[in-house]
Scaffold this motif. Sequence first.
Motif, mmCIF file in Angstrom:
data_model
loop_
_atom_site.group_PDB
_atom_site.id
_atom_site.type_symbol
_atom_site.label_atom_id
_atom_site.label_comp_id
_atom_site.label_asym_id
_atom_site.label_seq_id
_atom_site.Cartn_x
_atom_site.Cartn_y
_atom_site.Cartn_z
ATOM 1 N N SER A 187 0.815 -1.215 0.000
ATOM 2 C CA SER A 187 0.000 0.000 0.000
ATOM 3 C C SER A 187 0.850 1.266 0.000
ATOM 4 O O SER A 187 0.632 2.159 -0.833
ATOM 5 N N PRO A 188 1.834 1.416 0.917
ATOM 6 C CA PRO A 188 2.639 2.645 0.886
ATOM 7 C C PRO A 188 3.410 2.842 -0.413
ATOM 8 O O PRO A 188 3.554 3.977 -0.887
ATOM 9 N N ILE A 189 3.892 1.766 -1.014
ATOM 10 C CA ILE A 189 4.586 1.896 -2.296
ATOM 11 C C ILE A 189 3.614 2.382 -3.368
ATOM 12 O O ILE A 189 3.946 3.258 -4.174
ATOM 13 N N ALA A 190 2.402 1.831 -3.366
ATOM 14 C CA ALA A 190 1.390 2.256 -4.341
ATOM 15 C C ALA A 190 1.005 3.718 -4.126
ATOM 16 O O ALA A 190 0.811 4.464 -5.091
ATOM 17 N N VAL A 191 0.896 4.139 -2.863
ATOM 18 C CA VAL A 191 0.606 5.544 -2.556
ATOM 19 C C VAL A 191 1.699 6.440 -3.135
ATOM 20 O O VAL A 191 1.420 7.420 -3.843
ATOM 21 N N HIS A 192 2.939 6.091 -2.836
ATOM 22 C CA HIS A 192 4.087 6.907 -3.254
ATOM 23 C C HIS A 192 4.175 7.003 -4.774
ATOM 24 O O HIS A 192 4.317 8.111 -5.320
ATOM 25 N N LEU A 193 4.085 5.878 -5.456
ATOM 26 C CA LEU A 193 4.248 5.890 -6.917
ATOM 27 C C LEU A 193 3.082 6.582 -7.617
ATOM 28 O O LEU A 193 3.280 7.295 -8.612
ATOM 29 N N THR A 194 1.875 6.394 -7.115
ATOM 30 C CA THR A 194 0.715 7.072 -7.702
ATOM 31 C C THR A 194 0.847 8.576 -7.533
ATOM 32 O O THR A 194 0.634 9.352 -8.482
ATOM 33 N N TRP A 195 1.221 9.003 -6.338
ATOM 34 C CA TRP A 195 1.388 10.428 -6.061
ATOM 35 C C TRP A 195 2.511 11.027 -6.911
ATOM 36 O O TRP A 195 2.332 12.062 -7.549
ATOM 37 N N SER A 196 3.666 10.385 -6.921
ATOM 38 C CA SER A 196 4.833 10.957 -7.592
ATOM 39 C C SER A 196 4.672 11.004 -9.111
ATOM 40 O O SER A 196 5.054 11.993 -9.749
ATOM 41 N N THR A 197 4.117 9.964 -9.701
ATOM 42 C CA THR A 197 3.933 9.983 -11.157
ATOM 43 C C THR A 197 2.884 11.019 -11.558
ATOM 44 O O THR A 197 3.018 11.674 -12.600
ATOM 45 N N THR A 198 1.866 11.160 -10.735
ATOM 46 C CA THR A 198 0.856 12.185 -11.018
ATOM 47 C C THR A 198 1.466 13.574 -10.926
ATOM 48 O O THR A 198 1.196 14.452 -11.763
ATOM 49 N N MET A 199 2.301 13.784 -9.921
ATOM 50 C CA MET A 199 2.984 15.069 -9.776
ATOM 51 C C MET A 199 3.846 15.376 -11.010
ATOM 52 O O MET A 199 3.830 16.489 -11.540
ATOM 53 N N LEU A 200 4.563 14.380 -11.476
ATOM 54 C CA LEU A 200 5.465 14.575 -12.617
ATOM 55 C C LEU A 200 4.705 14.904 -13.887
ATOM 56 O O LEU A 200 5.122 15.767 -14.669
ATOM 57 N N ILE A 201 3.568 14.254 -14.079
ATOM 58 C CA ILE A 201 2.838 14.404 -15.336
ATOM 59 C C ILE A 201 1.889 15.607 -15.319
ATOM 60 O O ILE A 201 1.814 16.370 -16.293
ATOM 61 N N VAL A 202 1.188 15.800 -14.205
ATOM 62 C CA VAL A 202 0.128 16.810 -14.168
ATOM 63 C C VAL A 202 0.586 18.141 -13.573
ATOM 64 O O VAL A 202 0.144 19.198 -14.024
#
Length: 208
Positions: A187-202
């Motif tokens: 769960s924490p890895i999924a939280v981190h990667l979802t947040w970070s990739t969204t930040m990078l793209i959006v």
Amino acid sequence: MRSRVASSWLVLLPCLLGGLGLFLARSAGDGSATFYALTVLTALIYAATWWVWGNRDALRGPKTDVLRGIVIGAALAVVFMMGAVVVKHIPLLATPVTELLAMPSAGGWAPTLVVLVINGIGEELVYRDAVPHQLRGKFSETATGVLSTLLYCVVTIAMGVPLLVFAAGVLGAVCFFEASRSRRMLSPIAVHLTWSTTMLIVMPLVLG
């Protein structure tokens, strides 16, 4: 007993090395070959740290933990996007973030996403598993969360982006809660990667 307590604090050394790696990477120039090389080296340091001090069963667990992490990460990203609408009017805060998010233009999307993912996983394995694993039994669960999150923020200072340190505090707290809840890292890895990739793209679209 005293020697075991002393040895458990050795986990701080690779954390400091990780911070040094991030500092040198940014000093080399975002998107440069040296930046990516040092960032990968930092990820390798984190992987070795978890292998020595972490919980080897941490990557097991139900697939629903991944889904839960994605939902939480996406919700967290939305909150940060809303905050970015205000931040973009404060050049002192917005400029370093904009420079960091311009990395794909300089170095390419593929290598940027690769280092984003492997470092995100490495950070979670260290700061939400290996470090807390060494602190539990010496401190309460709340103190363990505070100390490991503060350490994560201190290391993040090496990136030279004030808002990233703030983000590390929020993200670290949320991810620690998820890790503490299940004693697993999906769960924490999924939280981190979802947040970070969204930040990078959006985020560049919001700050632009």
